[in-house]
Design a protein around this motif. Sequence first.
Motif, PDB file in Angstrom:
ATOM      1  N   ILE A 157       4.152  15.696   8.548  1.00 22.41           N
ATOM      2  CA  ILE A 157       2.734  15.825   8.853  1.00 22.41           C
ATOM      3  C   ILE A 157       2.269  14.588   9.611  1.00 22.41           C
ATOM      4  N   ILE A 158       1.312  14.766  10.517  1.00 27.05           N
ATOM      5  CA  ILE A 158       0.780  13.650  11.302  1.00 27.05           C
ATOM      6  C   ILE A 158      -0.677  13.409  10.896  1.00 27.05           C
ATOM      7  N   ILE A 159      -0.997  12.178  10.540  1.00 25.35           N
ATOM      8  CA  ILE A 159      -2.364  11.799  10.172  1.00 25.35           C
ATOM      9  C   ILE A 159      -2.975  11.020  11.332  1.00 25.35           C
ATOM     10  N   GLU A 160      -4.013  11.575  11.939  1.00 30.28           N
ATOM     11  CA  GLU A 160      -4.678  10.904  13.052  1.00 30.28           C
ATOM     12  C   GLU A 160      -5.662   9.845  12.538  1.00 30.28           C
ATOM     13  N   ASN A 161      -5.834   8.772  13.310  1.00 28.59           N
ATOM     14  CA  ASN A 161      -6.774   7.693  12.935  1.00 28.59           C
ATOM     15  C   ASN A 161      -6.583   7.278  11.483  1.00 28.59           C
ATOM     16  N   ALA A 162      -5.331   6.996  11.156  1.00 31.03           N
ATOM     17  CA  ALA A 162      -4.948   6.730   9.761  1.00 31.03           C
ATOM     18  C   ALA A 162      -5.582   5.462   9.201  1.00 31.03           C
ATOM     19  N   GLU A 163      -6.089   4.592  10.081  1.00 26.26           N
ATOM     20  CA  GLU A 163      -6.689   3.335   9.616  1.00 26.26           C
ATOM     21  C   GLU A 163      -7.986   3.550   8.845  1.00 26.26           C
ATOM     22  N   VAL A 164      -8.534   4.768   8.853  1.00 26.13           N
ATOM     23  CA  VAL A 164      -9.804   5.002   8.137  1.00 26.13           C
ATOM     24  C   VAL A 164      -9.679   4.783   6.631  1.00 26.13           C
ATOM     25  N   VAL A 165      -8.454   4.719   6.116  1.00 28.02           N
ATOM     26  CA  VAL A 165      -8.273   4.528   4.676  1.00 28.02           C
ATOM     27  C   VAL A 165      -8.866   3.203   4.197  1.00 28.02           C
ATOM     28  N   SER A 166      -9.052   2.249   5.120  1.00 27.52           N
ATOM     29  CA  SER A 166      -9.560   0.932   4.716  1.00 27.52           C
ATOM     30  C   SER A 166     -10.965   1.017   4.124  1.00 27.52           C
ATOM     31  N   LYS A 167     -11.652   2.117   4.368  1.00 25.53           N
ATOM     32  CA  LYS A 167     -13.003   2.283   3.815  1.00 25.53           C
ATOM     33  C   LYS A 167     -13.010   2.138   2.306  1.00 25.53           C
ATOM     34  N   SER A 168     -11.971   2.688   1.642  1.00 22.95           N
ATOM     35  CA  SER A 168     -11.927   2.603   0.182  1.00 22.95           C
ATOM     36  C   SER A 168     -10.614   2.055  -0.357  1.00 22.95           C
ATOM     37  N   TYR A 169      -9.520   2.106   0.447  1.00 24.94           N
ATOM     38  CA  TYR A 169      -8.192   1.779  -0.092  1.00 24.94           C
ATOM     39  C   TYR A 169      -7.333   1.175   1.029  1.00 24.94           C
ATOM     40  N   PRO A 170      -7.579  -0.083   1.404  1.00 22.80           N
ATOM     41  CA  PRO A 170      -6.867  -0.690   2.539  1.00 22.80           C
ATOM     42  C   PRO A 170      -5.349  -0.731   2.395  1.00 22.80           C
ATOM     43  N   ASP A 171      -4.844  -0.767   1.159  1.00 24.54           N
ATOM     44  CA  ASP A 171      -3.396  -0.883   0.933  1.00 24.54           C
ATOM     45  C   ASP A 171      -2.700   0.471   0.803  1.00 24.54           C
ATOM     46  N   PHE A 172      -3.401   1.544   1.117  1.00 19.81           N
ATOM     47  CA  PHE A 172      -2.880   2.883   0.838  1.00 19.81           C
ATOM     48  C   PHE A 172      -1.522   3.137   1.481  1.00 19.81           C
ATOM     49  N   TRP A 173      -1.400   2.881   2.780  1.00 20.06           N
ATOM     50  CA  TRP A 173      -0.141   3.214   3.461  1.00 20.06           C
ATOM     51  C   TRP A 173       1.002   2.315   2.991  1.00 20.06           C
ATOM     52  N   THR A 174       0.711   1.060   2.674  1.00 20.79           N
ATOM     53  CA  THR A 174       1.733   0.166   2.115  1.00 20.79           C
ATOM     54  C   THR A 174       2.228   0.696   0.783  1.00 20.79           C
ATOM     55  N   ASP A 175       1.299   1.154  -0.050  1.00 22.11           N
ATOM     56  CA  ASP A 175       1.683   1.682  -1.360  1.00 22.11           C
ATOM     57  C   ASP A 175       2.460   2.984  -1.225  1.00 22.11           C
ATOM     58  N   MET A 176       2.093   3.824  -0.262  1.00 21.05           N
ATOM     59  CA  MET A 176       2.838   5.060  -0.047  1.00 21.05           C
ATOM     60  C   MET A 176       4.288   4.771   0.376  1.00 21.05           C
ATOM     61  N   LYS A 177       4.443   3.787   1.253  1.00 22.81           N
ATOM     62  CA  LYS A 177       5.798   3.400   1.672  1.00 22.81           C
ATOM     63  C   LYS A 177       6.624   2.892   0.484  1.00 22.81           C
ATOM     64  N   SER A 178       5.971   2.155  -0.400  1.00 16.51           N
ATOM     65  CA  SER A 178       6.690   1.585  -1.558  1.00 16.51           C
ATOM     66  C   SER A 178       7.233   2.660  -2.472  1.00 16.51           C
ATOM     67  N   LEU A 179       6.648   3.862  -2.401  1.00  7.18           N
ATOM     68  CA  LEU A 179       7.093   4.965  -3.240  1.00  7.18           C
ATOM     69  C   LEU A 179       8.116   5.861  -2.540  1.00  7.18           C
ATOM     70  N   GLY A 180       8.416   5.550  -1.284  1.00  7.97           N
ATOM     71  CA  GLY A 180       9.489   6.282  -0.628  1.00  7.97           C
ATOM     72  C   GLY A 180       9.073   7.160   0.526  1.00  7.97           C
ATOM     73  N   LEU A 181       7.772   7.236   0.860  1.00 11.63           N
ATOM     74  CA  LEU A 181       7.373   8.004   2.037  1.00 11.63           C
ATOM     75  C   LEU A 181       7.857   7.277   3.297  1.00 11.63           C
ATOM     76  N   GLN A 182       8.357   8.043   4.253  1.00 15.27           N
ATOM     77  CA  GLN A 182       8.784   7.475   5.534  1.00 15.27           C
ATOM     78  C   GLN A 182       7.607   7.607   6.498  1.00 15.27           C
ATOM     79  N   ILE A 183       7.076   6.455   6.924  1.00 15.92           N
ATOM     80  CA  ILE A 183       5.858   6.440   7.724  1.00 15.92           C
ATOM     81  C   ILE A 183       6.117   5.687   9.017  1.00 15.92           C
ATOM     82  N   SER A 184       5.839   6.327  10.128  1.00 12.98           N
ATOM     83  CA  SER A 184       6.048   5.668  11.427  1.00 12.98           C
ATOM     84  C   SER A 184       4.857   5.935  12.328  1.00 12.98           C
ATOM     85  N   GLU A 185       4.510   4.922  13.120  1.00 13.55           N
ATOM     86  CA  GLU A 185       3.382   5.051  14.042  1.00 13.55           C
ATOM     87  C   GLU A 185       3.837   5.781  15.296  1.00 13.55           C
ATOM     88  N   ILE A 186       3.011   6.711  15.748  1.00 11.01           N
ATOM     89  CA  ILE A 186       3.372   7.474  16.948  1.00 11.01           C
ATOM     90  C   ILE A 186       2.218   7.439  17.951  1.00 11.01           C
TER      91      ILE A 186
END
Length: 415
Positions: A386-415
């Motif tokens: 799945i592709i999440i557009e404008n993924a930086e919007v998470v900083s509104k409530s949870y700035p560390d969200f993508w870092t925490d998702m990676k720590s659990l094993g999600l493979q996340i790459s910028e495109i």
Amino acid sequence: MNLLLTTSSPFTIDNLQVNITGSKSETNRLLLLQALYPNIALANTSNSDDSEVMQKALAINHQAPTTNQIVDIHHAGTAMRFLTAYFAGSEGREIVLTGSQRMTERPIQVLVEALQQLGAHITYENQVGYPPIRIKGQKITANKVSIPANVSSQYISALLLIAPKLENGIELTLVGEITSVPYIKMTLALLNDLDIQTSFEGNMIKIYPQQAVATKTMTVESDWSSASYFFSLVALSDQASISLTSYKPTSLQGDSALVGIYAQMGVTTHFDENKMTLVKQPDFKLETLNLELNNTPDIAQTIVVTCLGLGIGCHLTGLHTLKIKETDRLEALRIELTKLGANIMVTNDSLTLVASNAINPNVKIATYNDHRMAMAFAPLALKVPIIIENAEVVSKSYPDFWTDMKSLGLQISEI
């Protein structure tokens, strides 16, 4: 920033821990109370954009008053409501409270009219009923006010939070059926923690005046709305155990209802001191999830995406406040879930998803400047890329969200 999210199959999480910062809802309430009572100290506050904006805006009261001082709260709806009430009672200060383009489309008239009932001086800079608003702070002595009970609880909490510092407190009458009761009770509980006298009987809330409180440190519980994405991740995994800190089984936050809701979707929750552990149960049977979310609308997006990933249907009601959030969340869900192949119907206050096991892969999810759209759809990567557009919007409530998702094993790459 657009992110591609993928995972390996089968997806398992083995006893990993995530530390989540304090609740945005509690933090913003306590920041306002700290501005009224500076001898309060705060611990474990949220590191969200909204809380930083709130803190920065409140700091203006330490500066010399100027005319036409502009306070821009960007996308922070909570800050808009709370600061409207706060600055209305800030004697001698005149400010223009504004925000993003979306903020100028979000109604504020109900709160403004309630404050005007109390004698506040607030006018609209452009369109009546919407920000930006001009607030001329003054001493408020009237104490009887009424407000529709089915509006956003943030309007009500805004009045309750400033009430103890008003000369005569507040007697607030809620007209009609009350919604979002847990958030009202959260506000009252925080006031009670400061030994401020309150009562809530029937449709009447009374806050008694109190000019000073004892010095103390208030510790913010971690954010339950942020925890919802981990409940979803565990539900959609093949096998998982995740521990989250700092949480307790009895919470002021309405979104703690997640425990009971996700128990129906195969996630059990265990508490040990200040930690809760979520565990995937492989055998659960549920065809359709029926929920009334009047008290917890912020978790609706997470729940419907989880249901899509599990191949079960859902019927969610009590969602009328979602139309005036960062975006019209009901319409946004309808559009994005339809892209994924879902059969979904929405009304002004409900959402119905038909059960299906087919999900379209590699879909680009638009986030509409809404942090919860980005985070709610992320766990679906356990089922399809799945592709999440404008993924930086998470900083509104949870700035560390993508870092925490990676720590659990999600493979996340910028495109």
